[in-house]
Every structure is written in C-alpha cells, then in structure tokens.
Design an enzyme around this catalytic site. Sequence first.
Site, PDB file in Angstrom:
ATOM      1  N   ASP A 154       0.830  -1.205   0.000  1.00 29.12           N
ATOM      2  CA  ASP A 154       0.000   0.000   0.000  1.00 29.12           C
ATOM      3  C   ASP A 154       0.868   1.259   0.000  1.00 29.12           C
ATOM      4  OD1 ASP A 154      -2.411   1.324  -0.019  1.00 29.12           O
ATOM      5  OD2 ASP A 154      -3.198   0.379   1.789  1.00 29.12           O
ATOM      6  N   ASP A 211     -10.301   3.375  -3.523  1.00 35.51           N
ATOM      7  CA  ASP A 211     -10.983   2.197  -2.967  1.00 35.51           C
ATOM      8  C   ASP A 211     -12.423   2.064  -3.481  1.00 35.51           C
ATOM      9  OD1 ASP A 211      -8.655   2.032  -1.561  1.00 35.51           O
ATOM     10  OD2 ASP A 211      -9.589   2.005   0.422  1.00 35.51           O
TER      11      ASP A 211
HETATM   12  C1  GLA Z   1      -6.021   1.386   1.495  1.00 32.71           C
HETATM   13  C2  GLA Z   1      -6.190   0.333   0.388  1.00 32.71           C
HETATM   14  C3  GLA Z   1      -7.310  -0.619   0.769  1.00 32.71           C
HETATM   15  C4  GLA Z   1      -6.981  -1.291   2.091  1.00 32.71           C
HETATM   16  C5  GLA Z   1      -6.747  -0.229   3.163  1.00 32.71           C
HETATM   17  C6  GLA Z   1      -6.214  -0.837   4.455  1.00 32.71           C
HETATM   18  O1  GLA Z   1      -7.140   2.194   1.588  1.00 32.71           O
HETATM   19  O2  GLA Z   1      -6.457   0.945  -0.839  1.00 32.71           O
HETATM   20  O3  GLA Z   1      -7.498  -1.582  -0.240  1.00 32.71           O
HETATM   21  O4  GLA Z   1      -5.836  -2.081   1.934  1.00 32.71           O
HETATM   22  O5  GLA Z   1      -5.794   0.736   2.752  1.00 32.71           O
HETATM   23  O6  GLA Z   1      -5.998   0.112   5.437  1.00 32.71           O
END
Ligand code: GLA
Length: 388
Positions: A154, A211
């Site tokens: 990430d 997301d």
């Molecule tokens: C980010 C990623 C998500 C998830 C969260 C976890 O938002 O894009 O897919 O992994 O972090 O905290």
Amino acid sequence: MRLRAVLFAVMIFAGLLAVPTRALALGNGLALTPPMGWNDWNAYKCTVSEALVKQTTDKIVSSGLAAAGYQYVNVDDCWMANSRDASGNLQPDYGKFPDGISGTAQYVHSKGLKFGIYEDAGTKTCKGRPGSLGHEKQDAKLFASWGVDYLKYDNCYAGGTVQQYITRYTAMRDALAASGRKIVYSICEWGVHDPWTWAPALGNLWRTTPDIQPSFTSMLSIFHKNVGLYATAGPGQWNDPDMLQVGNGMTATEDRAEFSLWAEMAAPLLAGNNLVGASAATLSTLGNKAVVAVDQDSLGKQGRMVSSTGGLDVLAKPLADGDVSVVLFNENSAAATISTTASAIGKSAAAAYTLTDLWTGTVRSTTGAISASVPGHGVVMYRVSGGH
Ligand code: GLA
C-alpha cells in the site's frame, strides 16, 4: 504482402498508427493469469483474525470456489502489532493471530491454497501499523520465512513524486526477488501517478483507482477509470480495479454485472465478502466457471469498449481459442436493448456464429447480429464462436 509490411513499418515510424505498447514486464513468472482468491478488507476492515482466515479457507474449499480457481487467501491491514520487536522485526497481533502469521499461512497451505499479506511502502500502514520504508529487505525475508505467497503493498504515509513512488516500489520488488520465495507483488497506489505507465516493470498488478465501495455508483466509476487501460495488461501484469464487492450489498443483478465486467477486463478476482455466511446466489455468482474462464483466459488480453452510447456499453475480449467474450452492459436503471455485430467485436466473416449466454447457459446461433434486452444495471454476457 511485402509491400504492405513495409508500408506498415513506415506508417508506424511516421506515427500514423498508434500501436499500444506494453512496458517492460517484471518477469517473475507469477500471475500469468489474473490472481484469484479472497481478501478480508471489504467486509471486515480491522476485525481480521486467524479464526476468520481459517473459516474462510475451509469455506473456499467446501463451497467449490477453490476448484473454480480461487487460490489466494489474503490478509489485509491490521494483522500487526503497533511496533516492531527489539530486532526490528514486524510482529503479528497475537491477540488476533494466536498462531502468528506463519501458523495461519501453514493452515492455508495445508488446504492446498496460497497465503497473502499486506504491508505499506511508507512509514505506517493506512491504519497506523509500522510501514516497510527502510525495512524492505528485512520484511521481505520475514514474509518469505512465514510462507507468504502474495504481498499487497500500500501507499499510506508515503506520497511524493512519481520518481519517489518508483524508488519505494522498486526497493520492495528487489527485496522480494532476494527473499528466496516466489511472491506475487501487488502494487497499491490507487492510480495516483498513472502506475500503468511504470508498474509493469515492478509488480504483477497495480491498483488503478481509489478504494471501491459496495455500491453500483462506486463500481461504475471504477469500471470507467479501468476500462481504457487495456494496452498494459497481459500475462504477469494486470490492471487492478480493486477487490470485488459481490455479496456486500449491491443487488444480484449488479453483482453479476461487476463480476462480468471484472472478468472481461482481466482483473484480479478477489472476493471481498463474508464467504462463510454467503448466500447461495452470491456463491453461484462468484463460482460461475464460464465467466471465470474468460478472466483466466491464457491469451491475457484485457477486454475493451467497442461502443458506448448513452450508458449502453459493448465490450469485447479476444480469447486464446479464437472465441470472443462480449459483455452488453446497461449502466442505466431502465431495461434496454443493446446491440452489436460479430464484425464489430472483431470476428471475421462466417455463415453463422454461436452465442453462449454465460449466465443462463443458453446457446443460440446468429448470422451476425448480437443483441439482447439487458436489465437496468445489468449485463448479458456471451461467448461468441465461429469465424476467426
Ligand atoms: C487502502 C487500500 C485498501 C486497504 C486499506 C487498508 O485504503 O487501498 O485496499 O488495503 O488501505 O488500510
């Protein structure tokens, strides 16, 4: 023939033909088809635990999803303790994972599946656990020693220029390569610095969008961002429009639309729902082997939009055996007829073509017209054979 080839070369040289090119690939031999499996985040956020992972693993096997191709059981953020140990190693949150990550991975492996984990390229994960920045080699070695097969990496507490992104994601690529274990590398920087232009050399897949949320609106906007990026997808390197929201609150029609569109775009198929308590309808959507076969086709082409008029879309994806997969997608809420032709989806002339409806199993023949009434927010998906 020769003259045509020369003309073609001259046109490319003169820039008259736009030939989509694929950037240099990572070439670690992994993810030759889009990764399939499950990730806890969409349904559980920080409440992930060893018990959940084990129960879900069992369900993936007993429901037939493993046999349908679901392979990776991936743990997302919040598996860690809040600090590293005295030697600087990451530590599992033993309250949630009493057998640690290695014990959890061992269980998943014992059921014939693979195990994935989550970390972050910055100083902290999105939920504030220690990030890997400056610890890449140590962390990659630890993951390898635990039996990790997949890393989602990430981008929280990071930021900066595209060059800084590339430097950080390269550090983990090299650390994984030196870790002694084959680990799929999933880059998650949310499409910020157009990763499709540089990530193919670093990772097996890269998120192209923010997301996904469990709503048709969110799914639709992500589809629009991802669908044009077909030129960079191929075996070992995939655009990632994020994990599935099938079973998380959209209607059954919308769930089938998401699943079909993701398969047509050769996206990773990572279920993101509560599988243990999933309804029969959800399991049958995720388990549709004819649709999975489109996603997993060995040619590895991402389908592209052939036409799009007033929210009525036609997508086509060429397949290894010469068939073409077609999705007729109705973005609007009222049912509508969506039409295309065998020629528009790239088929050569033939007396007749066979259309197999991948959701009903119905087979019919056509001389060229491909048309169906499609419910609002829904799809009709065909595998078209005949011609070349
Ligand atoms: C980010 C990623 C998500 C998830 C969260 C976890 O938002 O894009 O897919 O992994 O972090 O905290």
